[in-house]
Scaffold this motif. Structure first.
Motif, mmCIF file in Angstrom:
data_model
loop_
_atom_site.group_PDB
_atom_site.id
_atom_site.type_symbol
_atom_site.label_atom_id
_atom_site.label_comp_id
_atom_site.label_asym_id
_atom_site.label_seq_id
_atom_site.Cartn_x
_atom_site.Cartn_y
_atom_site.Cartn_z
ATOM 1 N N THR A 170 0.819 -1.215 0.000
ATOM 2 C CA THR A 170 0.000 0.000 0.000
ATOM 3 C C THR A 170 0.856 1.270 0.000
ATOM 4 N N GLY A 171 2.120 1.154 0.390
ATOM 5 C CA GLY A 171 3.013 2.311 0.394
ATOM 6 C C GLY A 171 3.626 2.611 -0.965
ATOM 7 N N ILE A 172 3.398 1.732 -1.942
ATOM 8 C CA ILE A 172 3.917 1.973 -3.299
ATOM 9 C C ILE A 172 3.031 3.002 -3.994
ATOM 10 N N SER A 173 3.630 3.948 -4.661
ATOM 11 C CA SER A 173 2.886 5.019 -5.315
ATOM 12 C C SER A 173 1.993 4.479 -6.434
ATOM 13 N N PRO A 174 0.700 4.819 -6.427
ATOM 14 C CA PRO A 174 -0.214 4.388 -7.507
ATOM 15 C C PRO A 174 0.199 4.927 -8.871
ATOM 16 N N GLU A 175 0.948 6.037 -8.877
ATOM 17 C CA GLU A 175 1.382 6.616 -10.146
ATOM 18 C C GLU A 175 2.289 5.667 -10.925
ATOM 19 N N LEU A 176 3.039 4.829 -10.192
ATOM 20 C CA LEU A 176 3.910 3.864 -10.869
ATOM 21 C C LEU A 176 3.081 2.847 -11.647
ATOM 22 N N TYR A 177 1.981 2.396 -11.045
ATOM 23 C CA TYR A 177 1.109 1.441 -11.730
ATOM 24 C C TYR A 177 0.404 2.094 -12.918
ATOM 25 N N GLU A 178 0.003 3.354 -12.755
ATOM 26 C CA GLU A 178 -0.655 4.060 -13.853
ATOM 27 C C GLU A 178 0.292 4.245 -15.028
ATOM 28 N N ALA A 179 1.538 4.576 -14.721
ATOM 29 C CA ALA A 179 2.533 4.749 -15.785
ATOM 30 C C ALA A 179 2.801 3.420 -16.484
ATOM 31 N N ALA A 180 2.839 2.337 -15.702
ATOM 32 C CA ALA A 180 3.061 1.008 -16.278
ATOM 33 C C ALA A 180 1.913 0.610 -17.199
ATOM 34 N N LYS A 181 0.673 0.938 -16.803
ATOM 35 C CA LYS A 181 -0.482 0.630 -17.648
ATOM 36 C C LYS A 181 -0.414 1.389 -18.963
ATOM 37 N N ILE A 182 -0.008 2.642 -18.885
ATOM 38 C CA ILE A 182 0.117 3.449 -20.104
ATOM 39 C C ILE A 182 1.164 2.857 -21.041
ATOM 40 N N ASP A 183 2.226 2.298 -20.454
ATOM 41 C CA ASP A 183 3.291 1.675 -21.252
ATOM 42 C C ASP A 183 2.913 0.278 -21.734
ATOM 43 N N GLY A 184 1.733 -0.197 -21.340
ATOM 44 C CA GLY A 184 1.259 -1.496 -21.824
ATOM 45 C C GLY A 184 1.631 -2.680 -20.952
ATOM 46 N N ALA A 185 2.071 -2.416 -19.721
ATOM 47 C CA ALA A 185 2.442 -3.517 -18.823
ATOM 48 C C ALA A 185 1.191 -4.165 -18.249
ATOM 49 N N GLY A 186 1.145 -5.495 -18.305
ATOM 50 C CA GLY A 186 0.029 -6.240 -17.725
ATOM 51 C C GLY A 186 0.216 -6.421 -16.232
ATOM 52 N N ARG A 187 -0.695 -7.183 -15.592
ATOM 53 C CA ARG A 187 -0.640 -7.363 -14.153
ATOM 54 C C ARG A 187 0.617 -8.114 -13.711
ATOM 55 N N ILE A 188 1.024 -9.110 -14.494
ATOM 56 C CA ILE A 188 2.206 -9.887 -14.124
ATOM 57 C C ILE A 188 3.452 -9.011 -14.149
ATOM 58 N N LYS A 189 3.600 -8.216 -15.206
ATOM 59 C CA LYS A 189 4.771 -7.340 -15.308
ATOM 60 C C LYS A 189 4.751 -6.259 -14.227
ATOM 61 N N GLN A 190 3.564 -5.795 -13.867
ATOM 62 C CA GLN A 190 3.482 -4.811 -12.791
ATOM 63 C C GLN A 190 3.955 -5.405 -11.471
ATOM 64 N N ILE A 191 3.591 -6.682 -11.242
ATOM 65 C CA ILE A 191 4.041 -7.358 -10.020
ATOM 66 C C ILE A 191 5.559 -7.514 -10.025
ATOM 67 N N ILE A 192 6.113 -7.944 -11.173
ATOM 68 C CA ILE A 192 7.549 -8.229 -11.258
ATOM 69 C C ILE A 192 8.390 -6.959 -11.167
ATOM 70 N N TYR A 193 7.954 -5.894 -11.856
ATOM 71 C CA TYR A 193 8.807 -4.711 -11.982
ATOM 72 C C TYR A 193 8.439 -3.566 -11.044
ATOM 73 N N ILE A 194 7.285 -3.648 -10.383
ATOM 74 C CA ILE A 194 6.889 -2.563 -9.480
ATOM 75 C C ILE A 194 6.649 -3.081 -8.056
ATOM 76 N N THR A 195 5.755 -4.059 -7.920
ATOM 77 C CA THR A 195 5.369 -4.509 -6.578
ATOM 78 C C THR A 195 6.520 -5.178 -5.841
ATOM 79 N N LEU A 196 7.149 -6.178 -6.479
ATOM 80 C CA LEU A 196 8.240 -6.899 -5.802
ATOM 81 C C LEU A 196 9.428 -5.995 -5.464
ATOM 82 N N PRO A 197 9.902 -5.147 -6.398
ATOM 83 C CA PRO A 197 10.984 -4.217 -6.006
ATOM 84 C C PRO A 197 10.549 -3.253 -4.906
ATOM 85 N N GLY A 198 9.248 -2.903 -4.891
ATOM 86 C CA GLY A 198 8.750 -1.963 -3.889
ATOM 87 C C GLY A 198 8.743 -2.539 -2.485
ATOM 88 N N ILE A 199 8.607 -3.856 -2.376
ATOM 89 C CA ILE A 199 8.588 -4.478 -1.042
ATOM 90 C C ILE A 199 9.866 -5.271 -0.777
#
Length: 219
Positions: free
Chosen positions: A104-133
């Protein structure tokens, strides 16, 4: 338990984070967290009854398909697996809370930017969520190593029996049997001290390796 149970709450937290409905997420989180508040006496009783060779739920299913009942808690091939499964069932939900809080402490803007770049849920987990925690994972892993020799003392003591001593004994249960069972207090004290020293050394080594390899550490 470290190999199988440590990643379990991380995976559970990632899955719960993907649930869109907050109400359903709270229900799931409550269900998975509830076992933590049960004592090992209750949990052991549940698993002993479920795995009982005479009338246990698991053995009833085995018998239904033509198999022979298995004495899981008296079988050296199954006992360790039962310990790991029961430990994961009891602790995964509670530990997942820490990772959910970190997510919950990860910025939502990172996920929004990833969606704009075409990243799916799996890539968001790998490149945003896991590094964030990652820092939380490292910290909890180092602390977990400090208790690696103390793991499961109460659990094992309540679930094992003389037939599985050679595969189920941990240092805590061994100290209990030697100290209180045979009244060898000096020897059990020495083993307990050894346990604490090894735990301290493991924490120091893990922290140093973490600082060197992944640039994250507790101190």
């Amino acid at each position: 338990t470290v190999v199988f149970c440590f990643p379990a709450p991380i995976i559970l937290a990632l899955l719960l984070n993907e649930v869109l409905s907050n109400k359903i997420k709270r229900v799931y989180q409550t269900v998975f967290t509830f076992p933590h508040f049960l004592s090992w006496v209750v949990v052991s009783g549940i698993f002993i009854n479920i795995l009982s060779p005479s009338g246990g739920f698991v053995n009833n299913i085995i018998s239904l398909f033509g198999g022979k009942p298995i004495s899981f808690l008296m079988d050296k091939h199954w006992f360790r697996s039962i310990l790991v499964i029961s430990s994961g069932w009891k602790g995964a939900g509670w530990s997942a809370i820490i990772y959910i809080a970190a997510i919950t402490g990860i910025s939502p803007e990172l996920y929004e930017a990833a969606k704009i770049d075409g990243a799916g849920r799996i890539k968001q987990i790998i490149y945003i969520t896991l590094p964030g925690i990652a820092s939380t994972i490292v910290m909890l892993f180092i602390l977990r190593l400090g208790h690696i020799l103390q793991v499961g003392t109460e659990q094992v003591l309540l679930m094992y029996n003389p037939t599985v001593y050679d595969v189920g004994d941990v240092i805590g249960t061994y100290v209990y049997r030697m100290g209180l069972g045979k009244m060898d207090y000096s020897f059990s004290t020495a083993v307990g001290l050894f346990n604490s020293v090894i735990g301290f050394v493991l924490v120091m080594i893990a922290n140093a390796l973490s600082r060197k390899l992944v640039k994250r550490s507790i101190w």
